[in-house]
Design a protein around this motif. Structure first.
Motif, PDB file in Angstrom:
ATOM      1  N   SER A 287     -36.504 -44.491  43.933  1.00  0.00           N
ATOM      2  CA  SER A 287     -35.380 -45.431  43.818  1.00  0.00           C
ATOM      3  C   SER A 287     -35.826 -46.883  43.902  1.00  0.00           C
ATOM      4  O   SER A 287     -35.114 -47.784  43.448  1.00  0.00           O
ATOM      5  CB  SER A 287     -34.329 -45.139  44.898  1.00  0.00           C
ATOM      6  OG  SER A 287     -34.882 -45.300  46.190  1.00  0.00           O
ATOM      7  N   LYS A 288     -37.023 -47.112  44.446  1.00  0.00           N
ATOM      8  CA  LYS A 288     -37.542 -48.478  44.490  1.00  0.00           C
ATOM      9  C   LYS A 288     -37.792 -49.038  43.095  1.00  0.00           C
ATOM     10  O   LYS A 288     -37.853 -50.253  42.902  1.00  0.00           O
ATOM     11  CB  LYS A 288     -38.833 -48.518  45.305  1.00  0.00           C
ATOM     12  CG  LYS A 288     -38.652 -48.183  46.778  1.00  0.00           C
ATOM     13  CD  LYS A 288     -39.983 -48.178  47.508  1.00  0.00           C
ATOM     14  CE  LYS A 288     -39.806 -47.787  48.968  1.00  0.00           C
ATOM     15  NZ  LYS A 288     -41.105 -47.756  49.694  1.00  0.00           N
ATOM     16  N   ALA A 289     -37.945 -48.114  42.131  1.00  0.00           N
ATOM     17  CA  ALA A 289     -38.166 -48.537  40.739  1.00  0.00           C
ATOM     18  C   ALA A 289     -36.944 -48.259  39.869  1.00  0.00           C
ATOM     19  O   ALA A 289     -37.053 -48.171  38.640  1.00  0.00           O
ATOM     20  CB  ALA A 289     -39.387 -47.815  40.175  1.00  0.00           C
ATOM     21  N   SER A 290     -35.781 -48.127  40.493  1.00  0.00           N
ATOM     22  CA  SER A 290     -34.575 -47.754  39.750  1.00  0.00           C
ATOM     23  C   SER A 290     -34.143 -48.806  38.720  1.00  0.00           C
ATOM     24  O   SER A 290     -33.408 -48.506  37.789  1.00  0.00           O
ATOM     25  CB  SER A 290     -33.418 -47.478  40.716  1.00  0.00           C
ATOM     26  OG  SER A 290     -33.108 -48.639  41.466  1.00  0.00           O
ATOM     27  N   LYS A 291     -34.597 -50.030  38.900  1.00  0.00           N
ATOM     28  CA  LYS A 291     -34.211 -51.106  37.974  1.00  0.00           C
ATOM     29  C   LYS A 291     -35.115 -51.171  36.732  1.00  0.00           C
ATOM     30  O   LYS A 291     -34.870 -51.972  35.831  1.00  0.00           O
ATOM     31  CB  LYS A 291     -34.251 -52.461  38.692  1.00  0.00           C
ATOM     32  CG  LYS A 291     -33.332 -52.554  39.901  1.00  0.00           C
ATOM     33  CD  LYS A 291     -31.878 -52.328  39.523  1.00  0.00           C
ATOM     34  CE  LYS A 291     -30.965 -52.493  40.745  1.00  0.00           C
ATOM     35  NZ  LYS A 291     -29.555 -52.237  40.410  1.00  0.00           N
ATOM     36  N   VAL A 292     -36.129 -50.326  36.708  1.00  0.00           N
ATOM     37  CA  VAL A 292     -37.023 -50.313  35.539  1.00  0.00           C
ATOM     38  C   VAL A 292     -36.227 -49.961  34.282  1.00  0.00           C
ATOM     39  O   VAL A 292     -35.401 -49.043  34.278  1.00  0.00           O
ATOM     40  CB  VAL A 292     -38.162 -49.294  35.750  1.00  0.00           C
ATOM     41  CG1 VAL A 292     -38.843 -48.957  34.430  1.00  0.00           C
ATOM     42  CG2 VAL A 292     -39.188 -49.844  36.729  1.00  0.00           C
ATOM     43  N   ASN A 293     -36.484 -50.681  33.220  1.00  0.00           N
ATOM     44  CA  ASN A 293     -35.801 -50.446  31.941  1.00  0.00           C
ATOM     45  C   ASN A 293     -36.681 -49.554  31.062  1.00  0.00           C
ATOM     46  O   ASN A 293     -37.699 -50.000  30.530  1.00  0.00           O
ATOM     47  CB  ASN A 293     -35.526 -51.785  31.243  1.00  0.00           C
ATOM     48  CG  ASN A 293     -34.724 -51.616  29.960  1.00  0.00           C
ATOM     49  OD1 ASN A 293     -34.551 -50.512  29.456  1.00  0.00           O
ATOM     50  ND2 ASN A 293     -34.222 -52.725  29.450  1.00  0.00           N
ATOM     51  N   TRP A 294     -36.265 -48.291  30.902  1.00  0.00           N
ATOM     52  CA  TRP A 294     -37.045 -47.320  30.142  1.00  0.00           C
ATOM     53  C   TRP A 294     -36.728 -47.332  28.645  1.00  0.00           C
ATOM     54  O   TRP A 294     -37.343 -46.581  27.884  1.00  0.00           O
ATOM     55  CB  TRP A 294     -36.769 -45.914  30.677  1.00  0.00           C
ATOM     56  CG  TRP A 294     -37.442 -45.592  31.972  1.00  0.00           C
ATOM     57  CD1 TRP A 294     -36.880 -45.637  33.214  1.00  0.00           C
ATOM     58  CD2 TRP A 294     -38.799 -45.175  32.151  1.00  0.00           C
ATOM     59  NE1 TRP A 294     -37.803 -45.274  34.170  1.00  0.00           N
ATOM     60  CE2 TRP A 294     -38.994 -44.974  33.547  1.00  0.00           C
ATOM     61  CE3 TRP A 294     -39.866 -44.935  31.295  1.00  0.00           C
ATOM     62  CZ2 TRP A 294     -40.203 -44.554  34.090  1.00  0.00           C
ATOM     63  CZ3 TRP A 294     -41.069 -44.521  31.827  1.00  0.00           C
ATOM     64  CH2 TRP A 294     -41.239 -44.334  33.201  1.00  0.00           C
ATOM     65  N   MET A 295     -35.790 -48.143  28.225  1.00  0.00           N
ATOM     66  CA  MET A 295     -35.441 -48.135  26.805  1.00  0.00           C
ATOM     67  C   MET A 295     -36.609 -48.628  25.954  1.00  0.00           C
ATOM     68  O   MET A 295     -37.486 -49.344  26.429  1.00  0.00           O
ATOM     69  CB  MET A 295     -34.201 -49.004  26.562  1.00  0.00           C
ATOM     70  CG  MET A 295     -32.966 -48.468  27.274  1.00  0.00           C
ATOM     71  SD  MET A 295     -32.745 -46.690  27.101  1.00  0.00           S
ATOM     72  CE  MET A 295     -30.999 -46.562  26.960  1.00  0.00           C
ATOM     73  N   SER A 296     -36.611 -48.216  24.706  1.00  0.00           N
ATOM     74  CA  SER A 296     -37.745 -48.539  23.824  1.00  0.00           C
ATOM     75  C   SER A 296     -37.928 -50.035  23.645  1.00  0.00           C
ATOM     76  O   SER A 296     -39.015 -50.497  23.286  1.00  0.00           O
ATOM     77  CB  SER A 296     -37.549 -47.864  22.462  1.00  0.00           C
ATOM     78  OG  SER A 296     -36.304 -48.230  21.884  1.00  0.00           O
ATOM     79  N   THR A 297     -36.870 -50.811  23.892  1.00  0.00           N
ATOM     80  CA  THR A 297     -36.974 -52.277  23.802  1.00  0.00           C
ATOM     81  C   THR A 297     -37.101 -52.916  25.182  1.00  0.00           C
ATOM     82  O   THR A 297     -36.993 -54.124  25.311  1.00  0.00           O
ATOM     83  CB  THR A 297     -35.734 -52.859  23.096  1.00  0.00           C
ATOM     84  OG1 THR A 297     -34.551 -52.426  23.802  1.00  0.00           O
ATOM     85  CG2 THR A 297     -35.655 -52.372  21.654  1.00  0.00           C
ATOM     86  N   GLY A 298     -37.320 -52.067  26.219  1.00  0.00           N
ATOM     87  CA  GLY A 298     -37.316 -52.548  27.591  1.00  0.00           C
ATOM     88  C   GLY A 298     -38.678 -52.923  28.138  1.00  0.00           C
ATOM     89  O   GLY A 298     -39.527 -53.487  27.429  1.00  0.00           O
TER      90      GLY A 298
END
Length: 323
Positions: A287-298
């Protein structure tokens, strides 16, 4: 000098006579030739020179593997064939005692048997009668250009009973309680719209279960660890998990990166019976990395391959384990 007599079944394709049957190893050694470069005896020279190692390897494969058989070779008779009918569609042919059958497909299979197989064995064949040189070469090119290897996903699917990692991945796909349910391309088929292949998920599971104390667990224990891990992942990043088309999370690069990360975290999150994970503890890490944007443009735009997975894992490390 007497001719060589071979029993055959005759058919006709596009006004061309074809004959199917079996050659003994001795007859194959007399009749067959590969029209390879550099050309000899005024031949065409359109094939690659034979590779003795490939021929020997095929002979060894034929000897030692239970599922290995000598499959039909494709031939062209460079001479007119004398055919004698015994019954409708069945009879025998007579060929001169010399190299007269050009191998269109099956050069190394034939060579492996003729030169490296001690026991007598028959070689099944299909002979075209006197194809024009241009047609023979075109057929060779078509066969070799259109050949496609079986995908490794398909290989792992067939061999799943002898491979625990494949079994784990396949159960994740078939378990209705799994976040991977019906989301894994099991045989490498095109157009399935499933985000990850069995090959890729299997490779990720190897990384996920890499710790020595995990490797000694039984199948059910390992499976419970895997399903618990991916369940938490899908809960931490629900939007990326559900967006199969535009998200890197469920594609090979994301599953590999997270599995490499998980391989180090999991030993700290085992429940008391080692039959699954303490999901709350795992959640506290991820959850510490929950803000990571995994989208292909992220956040990981442009990353690819195993190197890209390593870079993603390193970035997640820096977020999760920072002071």
């Amino acid at each position: 000098m007497s001719n060589i007599k071979i029993n055959v079944m005759k058919s006709v394709q596009k006004e061309t006579n074809t004959y199917s049957g079996f050659l003994t190893k001795k007859n194959a050694g007399t009749l067959l030739f590969s029209d390879h470069y550099p050309p000899i005896n005024n031949r065409l020279g359109y094939q690659r020179p034979p590779d003795q190692k490939r021929a020997e390897s095929f002979a060894k494969y034929l000897k030692t593997v239970n599922s290995a058989f000598s499959t039909p070779v494709l031939l062209n008779s460079r001479t007119k064939i004398k055919y004698y009918e015994v019954a409708p569609g069945f009879g025998y042919i007579e060929l001169p005692v010399k190299e007269c059958l050009s191998i269109i497909d099956g050069q190394h299979r034939s060579l492996g048997i003729i030169r490296h197989f001690e026991d007598d064995i028959v070689i099944p064949f299909l002979i075209f009668e006197n194809l024009e040189p241009e047609i023979e070469q075109e057929l060779f090119i078509t066969i070799n250009r259109e050949q496609k290897k079986v995908s490794m996903s398909h290989v792992h699917f067939i061999g799943r009973n002898n491979d625990e990692y494949s079994e784990v991945a396949i159960k994740l796909e078939s378990d209705i309680n799994s976040p991977w349910y019906q989301n894994v391309n099991l045989v490498g088929a095109r157009g399935t719209k499933r985000p990850v292949s069995l090959q890729s998920l299997r490779s990720s599971i190897i990384e996920l279960l890499q710790a020595g104390e995990i490797k000694v667990l039984n199948f059910e224990q390992k499976y419970n660890i895997a399903i618990d891990f991916w369940s938490v992942v899908s809960e931490i990043w629900p939007e990326a998990w559900d967006s199969k088309k535009n998200s890197l999370l469920t594609k090979a690069i994301g599953t590999l990166a997270l599995s490499k990360l998980g391989g180090f975290i999991i030993p700290n999150c085992l429940n008391d019976q080692k039959n699954g994970l303490n999901k709350d503890k795992l959640n506290s890490y991820l959850s510490k990395a929950s803000k990571v944007n995994w989208m292909s443009t992220g956040d990981f735009k442009g990353y690819s391959g195993r190197h890209g997975a390593d870079l993603i894992k390193n970035e997640l490390d820096s977020i999760i384990f920072k002071d």
